[in-house]
Design a protein around this motif. Sequence first.
Motif, PDB file in Angstrom:
ATOM      1  N   PHE A   1     -62.798  65.923  36.631  1.00 38.22           N
ATOM      2  CA  PHE A   1     -61.598  65.995  35.810  1.00 38.22           C
ATOM      3  C   PHE A   1     -61.654  67.275  34.987  1.00 38.22           C
ATOM      4  O   PHE A   1     -62.720  67.770  34.650  1.00 38.22           O
ATOM      5  CB  PHE A   1     -61.520  64.808  34.834  1.00 38.22           C
ATOM      6  N   VAL A   2     -60.479  67.784  34.674  1.00 40.17           N
ATOM      7  CA  VAL A   2     -60.374  68.927  33.764  1.00 40.17           C
ATOM      8  C   VAL A   2     -59.480  68.530  32.605  1.00 40.17           C
ATOM      9  O   VAL A   2     -58.767  67.507  32.664  1.00 40.17           O
ATOM     10  CB  VAL A   2     -59.811  70.183  34.476  1.00 40.17           C
ATOM     11  N   VAL A   3     -59.497  69.301  31.561  1.00 42.69           N
ATOM     12  CA  VAL A   3     -58.678  69.007  30.394  1.00 42.69           C
ATOM     13  C   VAL A   3     -57.209  69.043  30.804  1.00 42.69           C
ATOM     14  O   VAL A   3     -56.754  69.969  31.460  1.00 42.69           O
ATOM     15  CB  VAL A   3     -58.962  70.020  29.269  1.00 42.69           C
ATOM     16  N   GLY A   4     -56.491  68.013  30.449  1.00 47.23           N
ATOM     17  CA  GLY A   4     -55.067  67.924  30.776  1.00 47.23           C
ATOM     18  C   GLY A   4     -54.774  66.973  31.921  1.00 47.23           C
ATOM     19  O   GLY A   4     -53.616  66.644  32.162  1.00 47.23           O
ATOM     20  N   ASP A   5     -55.795  66.536  32.665  1.00 48.04           N
ATOM     21  CA  ASP A   5     -55.590  65.572  33.744  1.00 48.04           C
ATOM     22  C   ASP A   5     -55.241  64.214  33.155  1.00 48.04           C
ATOM     23  O   ASP A   5     -55.708  63.843  32.084  1.00 48.04           O
ATOM     24  CB  ASP A   5     -56.849  65.422  34.598  1.00 48.04           C
ATOM     25  N   TYR A   6     -54.409  63.478  33.884  1.00 47.67           N
ATOM     26  CA  TYR A   6     -54.093  62.107  33.508  1.00 47.67           C
ATOM     27  C   TYR A   6     -54.848  61.179  34.436  1.00 47.67           C
ATOM     28  O   TYR A   6     -54.854  61.358  35.653  1.00 47.67           O
ATOM     29  CB  TYR A   6     -52.587  61.837  33.627  1.00 47.67           C
ATOM     30  N   ILE A   7     -55.454  60.159  33.868  1.00 47.29           N
ATOM     31  CA  ILE A   7     -56.187  59.175  34.653  1.00 47.29           C
ATOM     32  C   ILE A   7     -55.423  57.860  34.501  1.00 47.29           C
ATOM     33  O   ILE A   7     -55.266  57.341  33.401  1.00 47.29           O
ATOM     34  CB  ILE A   7     -57.629  59.010  34.149  1.00 47.29           C
ATOM     35  N   ILE A   8     -54.959  57.348  35.622  1.00 46.34           N
ATOM     36  CA  ILE A   8     -54.178  56.126  35.622  1.00 46.34           C
ATOM     37  C   ILE A   8     -55.031  55.015  36.211  1.00 46.34           C
ATOM     38  O   ILE A   8     -55.496  55.104  37.342  1.00 46.34           O
ATOM     39  CB  ILE A   8     -52.868  56.291  36.425  1.00 46.34           C
ATOM     40  N   GLU A   9     -55.214  53.964  35.446  1.00 47.52           N
ATOM     41  CA  GLU A   9     -55.983  52.818  35.890  1.00 47.52           C
ATOM     42  C   GLU A   9     -54.993  51.784  36.415  1.00 47.52           C
ATOM     43  O   GLU A   9     -54.096  51.339  35.730  1.00 47.52           O
ATOM     44  CB  GLU A   9     -56.779  52.267  34.699  1.00 47.52           C
ATOM     45  N   ASP A  10     -55.148  51.419  37.677  1.00 50.00           N
ATOM     46  CA  ASP A  10     -54.204  50.503  38.318  1.00 50.00           C
ATOM     47  C   ASP A  10     -54.987  49.317  38.889  1.00 50.00           C
ATOM     48  O   ASP A  10     -55.041  49.115  40.089  1.00 50.00           O
ATOM     49  CB  ASP A  10     -53.433  51.234  39.412  1.00 50.00           C
ATOM     50  N   ASN A  11     -55.581  48.526  38.052  1.00 47.86           N
ATOM     51  CA  ASN A  11     -56.391  47.403  38.482  1.00 47.86           C
ATOM     52  C   ASN A  11     -55.548  46.140  38.660  1.00 47.86           C
ATOM     53  O   ASN A  11     -55.741  45.383  39.586  1.00 47.86           O
ATOM     54  CB  ASN A  11     -57.524  47.163  37.481  1.00 47.86           C
TER      55      ASN A  11
END
Length: 150
Positions: free
Chosen positions: A136-146
């Motif tokens: 990951f880099v700064v500015g990435d969005y991480i979406i958790e879809d559990n």
Amino acid sequence: MLLAKTIESEEVVQEVGKLAEYIGNKIPGLIDFAIGVVLALVVFFIGTKLIKWIRKFIRISMEKGNVDKGVSQFVDSLVKFALYAILIFSIGSKFGLDTTSVAAALASCGVAIGLALQGSLSNFAGGVLILILKPFVVGDYIIEDNKGRE
């Protein structure tokens, strides 16, 4: 009276002679110990300079390799700790420190701490892997879809 003073003075002379003999017997051991201390100090100062040089080399190598600042600081701290531990351990062994018992004590402490902090250490290891691999880099969005699935 004169005889008593003569006997006392002879006893004092004998005691002083015993003290001089005792000190004379201990001087070689004290000289050896003093030489050992001076050599240990020389080794410590040379080792300190060598550790600073190694750390500088590692920092320059990481800067040229465009390594993340967090990883660079972590590796620098780890190298510093390890090298100083080795330096002090080697100086201690020069003065008769039993290295096998110290190593066994450190290993058992490491196992105990590792078992006690098992969850925290796994998170720490995951953080180090994220820093090293940089998924990951700064500015990435991480979406958790559990959505309730395990």
